[in-house]
Write an enzyme that holds these catalytic residues in place. Sequence first.
Site, PDB file in Angstrom:
ATOM      1  N   HIS A   1       0.819  -1.230   0.000  1.00 48.51           N
ATOM      2  CA  HIS A   1       0.000   0.000   0.000  1.00 48.51           C
ATOM      3  C   HIS A   1       0.850   1.277   0.000  1.00 48.51           C
ATOM      4  CE1 HIS A   1      -3.575  -2.348   0.497  1.00 48.51           C
ATOM      5  NE2 HIS A   1      -3.233  -2.805   1.678  1.00 48.51           N
TER       6      HIS A   1
ATOM      7  N   ASP B   1      -2.690 -10.955  -2.100  1.00 48.86           N
ATOM      8  CA  ASP B   1      -3.222 -10.386  -0.854  1.00 48.86           C
ATOM      9  C   ASP B   1      -4.701 -10.039  -1.067  1.00 48.86           C
ATOM     10  OD1 ASP B   1      -2.063  -8.873   1.818  1.00 48.86           O
ATOM     11  OD2 ASP B   1      -3.758  -7.793   0.957  1.00 48.86           O
TER      12      ASP B   1
ATOM     13  N   HIS C   1      -6.205  -7.462  -0.405  1.00 46.98           N
ATOM     14  CA  HIS C   1      -6.400  -6.042  -0.719  1.00 46.98           C
ATOM     15  C   HIS C   1      -5.616  -5.656  -1.967  1.00 46.98           C
ATOM     16  CE1 HIS C   1      -6.907  -6.558   3.680  1.00 46.98           C
ATOM     17  NE2 HIS C   1      -8.023  -5.883   3.410  1.00 46.98           N
TER      18      HIS C   1
ATOM     19  N   ASP D   1      -4.343 -12.722   3.891  1.00 43.93           N
ATOM     20  CA  ASP D   1      -5.510 -12.218   4.618  1.00 43.93           C
ATOM     21  C   ASP D   1      -6.833 -12.461   3.884  1.00 43.93           C
ATOM     22  OD1 ASP D   1      -4.630 -10.453   2.700  1.00 43.93           O
ATOM     23  OD2 ASP D   1      -4.565  -8.699   4.013  1.00 43.93           O
TER      24      ASP D   1
HETATM   25 ZN   LIG Z   1      -4.107  -7.190   2.842  1.00 43.34          ZN
END
Ligand SMILES: [Zn+2]
Length: 323
Positions: free
Chosen positions: A130, A167, A169, A256
């Site tokens: 991120h 991931d 996200h 995750d």
């Molecule tokens: Zn994540």
Amino acid sequence: MPLPRPLAIISHPHYLAHDTGGGEHPETPSRISSLLAKLKASPFREQLTFFEPRRAERHWLTTFHDEHYLFRLEESALSGKTYLDHPDNQLCFDSYEAALLSAGAGLTGIDLLEDKENLVFCAVRPPGHHAEANLALGFCFLNNCVLAARYWQQQYGRKRILILDFDAHHGNGIQSGFEEDPEVFYLSLHEHPTFSFPGSGYAEETGTGPGRGATLNIPLPPGADDQMVLNAITRRIEPALAAFGPERIIVAAGFDGHRADDMSGLAYSTALYGKLGEYLADWAQRYCQGKLLSILEGGYHLESLGESAASYLNALSNHSTEE
Ligand SMILES: [Zn+2]
């Protein structure tokens, strides 16, 4: 190639010194300690060799991050601030050093891969995908995958790099690093941005300018399971890989999306990470002489993080590749 294949694991005790303030913060030192304990007790532990990373040097950090941001990060940690840019991004005095060692793991891993290792897994924190050029976001300070891709290109002349991000996200920082770059293909499977942090990664985001077509976002609805991922692999990902033809692959390995992990609404099983490992072992063999760099991103439910990473690495080590 004879099975099982050796696995190089890169980690550092200083990752545990990055203190996110305790309390409710999910990105904890025990993520790394429990993951390493799980690997050391795994059936494939004989295949593991452990290495420590170097610190990423300044001139590699500035292949993505702004000088001003790097000073801000260093100053925030060393002056005793408790977070950078947003209270999610907790830090402490030791966090700058931990971030340098986290980014450095990818560089050390690439040196090992360009020498005689084939499979490298970086068990690092803080995570990276991120982090933007000038912004800390989502527990991330330095973008480990972006810096690794730049290093592979500039230090070793490996031009065509695929970054595959599983991931839960969207890796907004990786996408923005290579949005205009036709030589680094960013491919992300993640929970749909309407429902999930950081709110980017729509299917319509496919790259800009000369990079158009070198970004592939595959958003999945909340509750998406193994079968939806496997369908996406055969229908979308394998054709995209064949069309791009990567020289090297970096995996942003976040765990995750597991159904036990409450950081996303995805419902992956532990076994899915084994299937991902099988596909990646095949792709590494087909495109990259068996070489593969994986860098830990998210994964916050400690038990499923350890089990999922073990399932992934076991498949990398033991899967009989097609070619
Ligand atoms: Zn994540």
